[in-house]
Write an enzyme that holds these catalytic residues in place. Structure first.
Site, PDB file in Angstrom:
ATOM      1  N   CYS A   1      75.491 -37.083  31.835  1.00 16.58           N
ATOM      2  CA  CYS A   1      73.976 -36.980  31.564  1.00 16.58           C
ATOM      3  C   CYS A   1      73.527 -38.504  31.559  1.00 16.58           C
ATOM      4  CB  CYS A   1      73.418 -36.249  30.177  1.00 16.58           C
ATOM      5  SG  CYS A   1      71.694 -36.210  30.244  1.00 16.58           S
TER       6      CYS A   1
ATOM      7  N   CYS B   1      71.304 -39.964  27.054  1.00 10.23           N
ATOM      8  CA  CYS B   1      72.133 -40.564  25.810  1.00 10.23           C
ATOM      9  C   CYS B   1      73.134 -41.568  26.444  1.00 10.23           C
ATOM     10  CB  CYS B   1      72.621 -39.648  25.210  1.00 10.23           C
ATOM     11  SG  CYS B   1      71.277 -38.625  24.113  1.00 10.23           S
TER      12      CYS B   1
ATOM     13  N   TYR C   1      45.767 -50.791  25.050  1.00  8.75           N
ATOM     14  CA  TYR C   1      46.833 -49.639  25.327  1.00  8.75           C
ATOM     15  C   TYR C   1      46.609 -48.826  24.336  1.00  8.75           C
ATOM     16  CZ  TYR C   1      48.482 -53.569  28.706  1.00  8.75           C
ATOM     17  OH  TYR C   1      48.459 -54.577  29.440  1.00  8.75           O
TER      18      TYR C   1
ATOM     19  N   CYS D   1      58.123 -51.680  23.753  1.00  7.44           N
ATOM     20  CA  CYS D   1      59.352 -50.929  24.167  1.00  7.44           C
ATOM     21  C   CYS D   1      60.455 -51.466  24.877  1.00  7.44           C
ATOM     22  CB  CYS D   1      58.883 -49.397  24.384  1.00  7.44           C
ATOM     23  SG  CYS D   1      58.105 -49.629  26.202  1.00  7.44           S
TER      24      CYS D   1
END
Length: 464
Positions: free
Chosen positions: A80, A83, A322, A419
Site C-alpha cells: 500500500c 502508511c 487559509y 504540513c
C-alpha cells in the site's frame, strides 16, 4: 558506477527521506528504498535509474543495527502507498519527524538553531484508527474465481493500481462496515465501478467522514454520471441509513477525466449536508468539500499550541489566512479583539460563518477568495492592521505575493502552521530576509505510521 533496471545490489541505509523511504549511497549515487531503515544493510533491486539518483525495491534485510524495525500491523502495509512507516517503532517515528523539521528549517530556512526554542514533538497516545476521513478509490477486479467484482482500497505506491483493503489500521473502524456495505450494494445491484482508461463505469470513490465528539457519519459516493436511478437511491439509503451514527448520504458528480476526487456538484440523498464536531469547546459544521484536520485528538493539541504561540490578551487583531471552515479562527476569537478569516473555497466560508453563529462568536469575520488577492484589498479597505497573522497553507506553502502582503501588514507575530517542513523552511527564509525571526518551533504528529508531519512555528518582528 552505472546502474541498470533489475540489477541487484547490497546497500547500507544511512538516512530516511521526506516520505519515510530509506536512503543509501553507492559511490555518491543515492538510492531511495521504501521499507528500508537507517542502520540496515539490505539486498535491493533497482527499479528506476536516473542520472544522480534512483529507486530500488528492498528484497532482504542482511544486517540490522538498532533500526527500530517492527512488524507492521497491516498485512498489506508494504504494498500500500499509504502508511510508509508502519515498519518503524512509533518512538523512532517521532524522532524522525522532529529531526526532519529541524533539518529543513536549518538547512533550507537558514534558521540559527541555537536561537530557537525547540519544543518536544506532540506525539499520539494511540497512533492507530485515528483518521476521521477517507477517500477510497473503487475499481472492478477479478476475484479468485475469475468473477469481476467491485473493490475498494488504496493505491500502491506511485501507481493507480488498487490494493483491495476494507480494514485499514489507521482509519476509524466504522469505515470497514461502510465500505463493505457499499461494495455489496454495488455487486447486488450490478453497479459498475469507474474505469480510468475507458472513462466508463459509475462509482469512482467512496468518501467517508466521521466526527470524533458526536460520532456523526457522512458518506458520499463520487460518481461518473449526473444522477442514479430512484431504485438505486432507495436501496443505497436503506442499507446505509441503518448504520449507527449515519447523518448524511450524498452523491458527488465528477464526470471529468481527472485525478481530482470531488466534482463541484453535490446532491443530498438522505439526512443533512454536514456533520458536526467539537474541538476545544468550539462546535463546527463540516461539509464534504471543507478542509478539516483528519486527526481530531492531535488537532486540539495543534490548535492549542498555535493559541499559546499567538499569546493573545484580548486586544489583538488577528488575520487567519487559509482559514478553511474557521477552525483556528474561532479557536483564537475567544481570546482576541477581532479575527479576520480568508479562504478560497466558498463552501468552507459558508461553513465558517455558520460556525461563528453556532458558537455565538461575533468578533470573527470571514471573506472568500485567494488570500494573496483578497488580503491586500481588505487590509486597505478595513484599515485593519494585524497584530498577529496565522497561516495554515496547503502543502505547497504560501504564495510569495501573500508573504509580501503579510510583511507590509507589519504584524508583531506570525504563527505558521505547516504540513510540509520543506515549504515551511522556504517561506521562513523569505520572511527572515524581510525582518522576521523564528522564536519557537513544535512538531505535531498528525499522521502516525506515515511520513508527514505538522509544524507550528512562531516568528516575531525584529523591529519590535
Amino acid at each position: 558506477m552505472e546502474f541498470k533496471k533489475n540489477q541487484e545490489i547490497t546497500l547500507k541505509i544511512d538516512d530516511l527521506g521526506n516520505n519515510g523511504e530509506g536512503i543509501g549511497h553507492v559511490d555518491g549515487y543515492a538510492l531511495f528504498v521504501k521499507d528500508a531503515l537507517p542502520g540496515e544493510t539490505i539486498r535491493a533491486k533497482i527499479m528506476k535509474s536516473k542520472k544522480k539518483y534512483g529507486f530500488a525495491r528492498m528484497m532482504e534485510v542482511l544486517e540490522c543495527s538498532d533500526s527500530g524495525r517492527v512488524e507492521p500491523a497491516c498485512p498489506v502495509a508494504r504494498q500500500c502507498g499509504g502508511c510508509t512507516l508502519q515498519h518503524l517503532s512509533y518512538e523512532k517515528q517521532l524522532a524522525y519527524k522532529e529531526k526532519k523539521v529541524k533539518d529543513c528549517l536549518v538547512r533550507i530556512g537558514g534558521v540559527n538553531a541555537e536561537k530557537v526554542e525547540w519544543l518536544p514533538v506532540l506525539g499520539m497516545e494511540m497512533p492507530w484508527h485515528y483518521r476521521n476521513k477517507a477517500q477510497f478509490p473503487v475499481r472492478m477486479q477479478k476475484d479468485d474465481s475469475g468473477e469481476l467484482r467491485p473493490v475498494a482500497g488504496f493505491y500502491a505506491g506511485r501507481t493507480h493500481s488498487i490494493i483491495p483493503v476494507t480494514d485499514c489500521a489507521i482509519q476509524h473502524p466504522c469505515m470497514k462496515e461502510i465500505l463493505e456495505t457499499v461494495l455489496s450494494w454495488m455487486q447486488e445491484q450490478h453497479v459498475p465501478a469507474y474505469d480510468e482508461v475507458s472513462h466508463r463505469g459509475l462509482v469512482r470513490h467512496i468518501y467517508i467522514r466521521r466526527a470524533y465528539t458526536t460520532s456523526q457519519i457522512m458518506v458520499c459516493l463520487v460518481i461518473n454520471g449526473r444522477q442514479i436511478s430512484e431504485d438505486l437511491k432507495r436501496t443505497l439509503v436503506e442499507i446505509l441509513s441503518g448504520i449507527p451514527g449515519m447523518t448524511g448520504i450524498l452523491l458527488n458528480i465528477n464526470t471529468d477525466q481527472t485525478n481530482v476526487i470531488l466534482g463541484k456538484k453535490m446532491l443530498l440523498l438522505w439526512g443533512q449536508e454536514y456533520i458536526e464536531d467539537n474541538i476545544g469547546g468550539v462546535r463546527y459544521h463540516i461539509s464534504p468539500q471543507s478542509f478539516y484536520q483528519v486527526n481530531p485528538v492531535q488537532t486540539e493539541k495543534l490548535y492549542q499550541t498555535a493559541l499559546e504561540f499567538a499569546g493573545l490578551t484580548g486586544e489583538e487583531t488577528v488575520w487567519d489566512l487559509y482559514c478553511g471552515i474557521g477552525t483556528i479562527s474561532l479557536f483564537l476569537a475567544k481570546n482576541a479583539k477581532k479575527v479576520y478569516g480568508v479562504e478560497i473555497v466558498p463552501e468552507a466560508i459558508k461553513n465558517a460563518r455558520e460556525n461563528a453563529r453556532l458558537n455565538g462568536i461575533y468578533n470573527a469575520e470571514f471573506f472568500c477568495g485567494a488570500a494573496e488577492e483578497v488580503v491586500p484589498r481588505l487590509a486597505e479597505e478595513l484599515a485593519a492592521l494585524a497584530d498577529v497573522v496565522v497561516v495554515d497553507p496547503p502543502r505547497k506553502g504560501c504564495d510569495i505575493v501573500l508573504l509580501d502582503t503579510i510583511v507590509k501588514m507589519a504584524p508583531e507575530k506570525i504563527v505558521y502552521v505547516s504540513c510540509d517542513p520543506a515549504t515551511l523552511a522556504r517561506d521562513v527564509k523569505l520572511l527572515g530576509e524581510k525582518g522576521f525571526e523564528v522564536k519557537k518551533v513544535r512538531a505535531c504528529d498528525m499522521f502516525g505510521q506515515g511520513g508527514h508531519v505538522e509544524t507550528i512555528t512562531l516568528l516575531t518582528s525584529k523591529a519590535r
